[in-house]
Design a protein around this motif. Structure first.
Motif, PDB file in Angstrom:
ATOM      1  N   TYR A 193       0.849  -1.194   0.000  1.00 56.71           N
ATOM      2  CA  TYR A 193       0.000   0.000   0.000  1.00 56.71           C
ATOM      3  C   TYR A 193       0.883   1.242   0.000  1.00 56.71           C
ATOM      4  N   ALA A 194       0.746   2.056  -1.051  1.00 60.54           N
ATOM      5  CA  ALA A 194       1.419   3.345  -1.140  1.00 60.54           C
ATOM      6  C   ALA A 194       0.337   4.425  -1.187  1.00 60.54           C
ATOM      7  N   THR A 195       0.733   5.676  -1.348  1.00 60.66           N
ATOM      8  CA  THR A 195      -0.265   6.749  -1.371  1.00 60.66           C
ATOM      9  C   THR A 195       0.023   7.757  -2.472  1.00 60.66           C
ATOM     10  N   LEU A 196      -1.052   8.279  -3.041  1.00 65.47           N
ATOM     11  CA  LEU A 196      -1.007   9.453  -3.902  1.00 65.47           C
ATOM     12  C   LEU A 196      -1.485  10.634  -3.055  1.00 65.47           C
ATOM     13  N   ARG A 197      -0.706  11.688  -3.019  1.00 59.27           N
ATOM     14  CA  ARG A 197      -1.027  12.814  -2.128  1.00 59.27           C
ATOM     15  C   ARG A 197      -1.036  14.114  -2.926  1.00 59.27           C
ATOM     16  N   TYR A 198      -2.155  14.812  -2.877  1.00 58.90           N
ATOM     17  CA  TYR A 198      -2.285  16.096  -3.558  1.00 58.90           C
ATOM     18  C   TYR A 198      -1.574  17.186  -2.765  1.00 58.90           C
TER      19      TYR A 198
END
Length: 553
Positions: free
Chosen positions: A297-302
């Motif tokens: 699990y990774a993340t995309l962050r605005y």
């Protein structure tokens, strides 16, 4: 105007490629590096101490010169996966196929030109299982002044997918080889070297930073050793524009399916609300075969997302989600534009039918008195002790034969019940192709022991995937459904579990070229073979002699 300047301008006008193309020099130092992941530290083999390794950047038609120096105790080679290597087979890199390995303390200069190629590829070690940590991206931009055949992205991001073992990977495969049993599976998957959280060890994981309204070109590379993978970003569709450094007709999808050795370029538009979105990297396996079943699990962050926001989640494809793989694969079509035509061979000189699968051979020193093996047309490939290309060039006898079978020696119900005899034949057998001959290969999975998906890579060529199906290939009916207009062009293709795939290419590159399953466990077991492509006429169709620093065995 000075005469020399006038001549320079005239030369630039008459020979623009000479001006546009550059020679790019790289130095790769292969070194050991203590690295901590999953709350455990071990020494790994790297280039320049980096995992993943450094990116090789170039443009179409550039010449790339990479000096690789081996500072570790293992033998090393580097393969430039997907690079055509036209007339530069000595730089392809697979150990004992086109070269002897670079021994400790030695160097070798790889020299190749990226002729007519642009997009994302990868480089990796091609001896034993060193590519687990010895790998990196190849980014080939279009020629200067030539736009992408899709909307220009605001930024580009490289996403390298891989596997990680807590144990020494070379010890893992050594133990498996001695036992005759399958090797231990990896402990997790990584995204750009980040493992993500796993039971018993917290990890922040990889973060993909984006800004609202901007479009990103994601260069996604599967450098995993044995696992085919799903890649998905919550709340966002991806527009696929290229695979294996070949443009495709753009299409939108929410889940990418990618096999080891494959690359996928996708446009991501940051068009959702500011926040934090989960990225999932999960394995695919639709056969009764053990694998690393952990999801990374990774993340995309605005940009502008507040501290500690709630994470927007998504569903993870089931491990055996075969329909999800088909949805992706069946959407792939070559761009086939006037600028980038799909030059599919329409007449065939060599029609080959290769079964790919596993078997069981006797082994006195193994745990059960037998060992698992891989085979193509029931031949388990035996690696030579010198480079095959060298043996061919200098007519060294006794190294290989050119009698590889064009069809299975004994036909059977390939996807039905296993035959009673699971043994294979051993040999270093090549298939000979004359220069410029056209080739069709039907790769047929078998159910011997268990059917399984086999991502298969051909060195030295791109090929067109003209058809695929489930069950046994029907030579009378199935070719009628082939796509000969705009099939996807690749260098690595997944043979479906219990099915077949048909590929076509033109043998316009003299040398010895490896064909093998890109699941390293199967390659180790012998699921591999090689083509010997003869020289044509004249220097432009003839493999030059080897460089003076070609490593010795």
């Amino acid at each position: 105007m000075a005469p020399w300047f006038r001549a320079l301008l005239l030369g630039a006008f008459l020979f623009p490629a000479l001006v546009e193309s550059l020679v790019r020099h790289y130095k790769f130092s292969v070194v050991s590096k203590n690295t901590t992941k999953l709350c455990a530290t071990k020494s790994i083999v790297t280039v320049d101490g980096l995992f993943p390794g450094p990116t090789l950047n170039a443009r179409e038609d550039d010449t790339v010169i990479v000096t690789v120096t081996n500072h570790v105790t293992d033998n090393v080679t580097i393969h430039w996966h997907g690079v055509r290597q036209f007339l530069t087979g000595w730089s392809d890199g697979p150990a004992y196929i086109t070269q002897c390995p670079i021994q400790p303390g030695q160097s070798y200069i790889y020299n190749f030109t990226l002729t007519g190629q642009r997009g994302s590829l990868l480089w990796h070690a091609h001896v034993s299982w060193l590519r687990a940590t010895l790998h990196g991206a190849i980014v080939i931009l279009p020629k200067r002044g030539i736009p992408y055949p899709f909307p220009k992205p605001d930024k580009e991001k490289i996403i390298i997918l891989a596997e990680w073992w807590k144990a020494d990977v070379e010890a893992v495969i050594k133990q498996a080889t001695q036992s005759g049993l399958p090797p231990n599976v990896s402990d997790t998957h990584t995204i750009n070297g980040h493992p993500g959280p796993v039971p018993g060890c917290s990890s922040q994981g990889y973060t993909l930073h984006v800004e609202s309204g901007k479009t990103y070109l994601l260069r996604i590379i599967n450098a995993a050793v044995n696992d085919e993978l799903f890649f998905k970003i919550a709340g966002h569709n991806l527009t696929i524009v290229e695979v294996d450094a070949s443009y495709v007709k753009p299409f939108q999808i929410d889940t990418i399916f990618i096999s080891p050795g494959q690359t996928t370029n996708a446009l991501l538009t940051a068009n959702q609300g500011i926040g934090k979105y989960i990225i999932t990297l999960s394995p695919f396996m639709d056969a009764p075969v053990g694998l690393d079943n952990l999801t990374n699990y990774a993340t995309l962050r605005y940009k502008g997302t507040p501290t500690n926001p709630p994470t927007i989640l998504t569903s993870v494809p089931a491990q055996n989600a075969t329909p999800v793989t088909y949805s992706f694969v069946d959407s792939l079509r070559s761009l086939n534009s006037p600028q980038y035509p799909a030059k599919v061979p329409l007449t065939i000189d060599h029609s080959l039918f290769f079964t790919v699968g596993v078997g069981v051979n006797p082994c006195d020193t193994c745990v059960n008195g037998s060992k698992l093996v891989g085979a193509v047309n029931n031949v388990s490939f035996v690696m030579p002790t010198i480079g095959l290309l060298q043996a061919y060039r200098y007519n060294i006898s006794g190294v290989y034969t050119v009698d590889f079978p064009a069809n299975p020696p004994i036909p059977f119900n390939y996807t039905g019940n296993s035959p009673s005899n699971l043994q294979t034949n051993n040999g270093t057998r090549l298939y000979r192709l004359s220069f410029n001959s056209t080739v069709q290969i039907v790769l047929q999975d078998t159910a011997v022991i268990a059917p399984e998906n086999h991502p298969t890579h051909l060195h030295g060529f791109n090929f067109f995937v003209v058809g695929k199906g489930l069950g046994n290939f029907d030579k009378n009916k199935d070719p009628q459904k082939f796509n000969l207009v705009d099939p996807v062009e690749r260098n690595t293709v997944a043979v479906p579990t219990g099915g077949w795939v048909a590929i076509r290419f033109k043998a316009d590159n003299p040398g010895v070229w490896f064909l093998h399953c890109h699941l390293e466990v199967h390659t180790t077991w012998g699921l591999k073979m090689a083509f010997l492509v003869e020289n044509g006429k004249g220097p432009n169709e003839t493999l030059p002699p080897p460089p003076s620093d070609l490593p010795k065995c």
